[in-house]
Structure formats: structure tokens, C-alpha cells
Design an enzyme around this catalytic site. Structure first.
Site: not given
Ligand SMILES: NC(=O)c1ccc[n+]([C@@H]2O[C@H](COP(=O)([O-])OP(=O)(O)OC[C@H]3O[C@@H](n4cnc5c(N)ncnc54)[C@H](OP(=O)(O)O)[C@@H]3O)[C@@H](O)[C@H]2O)c1
Length: 270
Positions: A145, A158
Site C-alpha cells: 500500500s 495496517y
Molecule cells: N482498497 C484500498 O484502498 C487499498 C489500498 C492499498 C492497498 N490495498 C491492499 O489491496 C489488497 C486488496 O484489498 P481490497 O481493497 O481489494 O479489499 P477487498 O475488496 O476487501 O478484497 C480483499 C480480498 O482478500 C480476500 N481475503 C481477505 N482476507 C483473507 C484471508 N485471510 N485469506 C484469504 N483471502 C483473504 C477477500 O476474500 P474473503 O473475504 O472471501 O477471504 C477478498 O477477496 C489488500 O492487500 C489491501 O491491503 C487496498
């Protein structure tokens, strides 16, 4: 020949948000997809929607239930995936957990939960798949991130976990390059996903103001930059002009960057 055509791409967290958008973009480019996450319903619906994005019916789209925070079970699920689909050409570690809260209000169990998913989850998946990938080589993208490059108000748990992902990726890059595995790290600013929509319930106005200085992107914008970054091979992939500018400012002018951040916090504090 498209760079991604016929490549087998494993995506943890491929059922939602950034992982799912990357899967759609890859399906359109002819890749075979292996999605891993915990919730079967979300995985099934992701797979169904991906079939309509795929370029051809010959593209494989497989799903496996895996909790990356549960290392022994995740290892079994990954072994099953490798038996069924072969070794990944590309692995995108997108599974992650978000959390907003001041350090003093964050119980140790939350720190442990966040680190277990974001740090040990990423480490555990890499631990299982790197040996499998060594034979033909490949690409690993660990999703960190912008909060893993710049310390941000309200993100001690985080951000701490995402700094660890960047550090781990730096070491992996140097160690695995001679073995034919390229390691990259994706550092997006705020992206409109279910994770962020949930966070809106707890984030404070001053924290939001300082966070949004780096901009907000859609999942499709991030997926586009991610695929371009994979093709180019750049180690750190930062989607968004504002996010890249914020990073450059904090890297080369850290004192000034902290002053600006403190000022924005002060101006937006109720
Ligand atoms: N959104 C943002 O602003 C942002 C910014 C920077 C970085 N990120 C990073 O991008 C990545 C994706 O985030 P997102 O925003 O796309 O979130 P999201 O829409 O909530 O998706 C998260 C995904 O990870 C899976 N997941 C969560 N915990 C898990 C576990 N313990 N084991 C296996 N799968 C798991 C979820 O599916 P299940 O719940 O079914 O397991 C879902 O498919 C993360 O690493 C996040 O930290 C996000």
C-alpha cells in the site's frame, strides 16, 4: 502474442476489489486464472463473472478456498491448486485485511490479526509457491500500500504490516532474481473497494483528509497500472499521479512532507 496470454496467474484475494479487477483485466488478455480466498460464494460469483471477461472458452478459471492467515490449511489448498492447475507463471498476493484506528485504541489482538493476514499470509503463500515456481521462473507481486511507504495517521497496525510487506519484497527481489523469479510490490493509495467502504464507518475527518491528499482510484485504474507494471518489470508499482508525487515528496523531502501532513491534520481536526 500478448504478454499475459496463456500465463497461469494465481491471485490470493481474487474474489473482490483489486484482486478481482486484476483478474478481469488478465482474463481479457487471455490468462488462466486461479483465485484463492475464504468465502466460497464470493469465489463462485467472481469465477462466473470472469468467464464473460475471458477471451476464449479455453482459458481456465479455477477457485480454491484458502485462508492465508491459517498457514497449514492454506498450504494444503495451494498444493491442491498446483496439482490441478500447475505452477503459477505469475502470483499476485492481494489477500489482505484493513484496519483504521489510533495506536492507543488498537488492542494487541487487532495488531496480531492484521499482521497474520497481511504479513504472515503473504509470507506463507510465497513460502509454498516459490519452490514450485523455481523450475520455470515467474513473477510475484506482493500487494502492499502507499501506507507501506509513507507512515499515515491512524494506520499503525495496517501501515506497519504493509511496511513489512515492502521490506520482505525488497529482500525477496534480490534473493530470487538469480533464480528466475522477479518480485514486485504494488503500493496503491486509497482505492474504492469493499475494504475501504467498510473503513469509512470508523475513519476520522482529519485522517481522511490527509489520506486523500494521495488521491483515490478505481479498481480498474489500479488493475491497468498493475498489468503495465508487470510487463515493464518495475519493482515498486504506484498507481496514480498524486500517489507517486506524494511518495516522491516524502522520500526526498521527508521533513517538509511531515509538516504538510501535520498541518492538514490540524486544519481538519474537529
Ligand atoms: N482498497 C484500498 O484502498 C487499498 C489500498 C492499498 C492497498 N490495498 C491492499 O489491496 C489488497 C486488496 O484489498 P481490497 O481493497 O481489494 O479489499 P477487498 O475488496 O476487501 O478484497 C480483499 C480480498 O482478500 C480476500 N481475503 C481477505 N482476507 C483473507 C484471508 N485471510 N485469506 C484469504 N483471502 C483473504 C477477500 O476474500 P474473503 O473475504 O472471501 O477471504 C477478498 O477477496 C489488500 O492487500 C489491501 O491491503 C487496498
Amino acid at each position: 502474442m500478448d504478454f499475459f496470454a496463456n500465463k497461469t496467474v494465481y491471485i490470493t484475494g481474487g474474489s473482490s476489489g483489486i484482486g478481482l479487477a486484476a483478474a478481469h483485466a488478465l482474463a481479457q488478455r487471455g490468462a488462466h486464472l486461479v483465485l484463492l480466498a475464504r468465502d466460497k460464494k464470493k469465489l463462485d460469483s467472481a469465477a462466473a463473472s470472469l468467464r464473460s471477461s475471458a477471451r476464449s472458452s479455453a482459458q481456465k478459471i479455477e477457485t480454491f478456498i484458502a485462508d492465508v492467515a491459517d498457514a497449514p490449511r492454506a498450504e494444503k489448498a495451494l498444493a491442491k491448486a498446483v496439482r490441478a492447475c500447475g505452477a503459477p507463471d505469475i502470483l499476485i498476493n492481494s489477500a489482505g485485511a484493513g484496519y483504521f484506528g489510533a495506536f492507543t485504541d488498537t488492542p494487541p489482538e487487532i495488531f496480531q490479526r492484521i499482521f497474520k493476514t497481511n504479513v504472515f499470509g503473504t509470507q506463507g503463500v510465497n513460502h509454498v509457491l516459490v519452490p514450485v515456481m523455481k523450475e520455470k521462473g515467474g513473477i510475484i507481486v506482493n500487494v502492499s500500500s502507499l501506507g507501506g511507504l509513507i507512515g499515515m495517521y491512524g494506520y499503525s497496525a495496517y501501515g506497519g504490516s504493509k511496511y513489512a510487506v515492502v521490506g520482505m519484497s525488497e529482500a525477496m527481489r534480490a534473493e530470487l532474481a538469480p533464480q528466475g523469479i522477479r518480485v514486485q510490490v504494488l503500493c496503491p493509495p486509497e482505492v474504492d473497494t469493499p475494504m475501504v467502504r467498510e473503513e469509512r464507518a470508523s475513519i476520522t475527518p482529519e485522517a481522511l483528509a490527509v489520506k486523500l491528499m494521495a488521491g483515490q482510484l478505481t479498481v480498474d485504474q489500479v488493475a491497468r497500472v498493475l498489468l503495465r507494471g508487470i510487463e515493464r518489470g518495475s519493482f515498486i508499482i504506484i498507481p496514480g499521479f498524486l500517489a507517486r508525487s506524494t511518495w516522491v515528496l516524502s522520500r526526498f523531502f521527508p521533513r517538509f512532507s511531515r509538516k504538510v501532513s501535520d498541518l492538514v491534520l490540524k486544519m481538519n481536526r474537529k
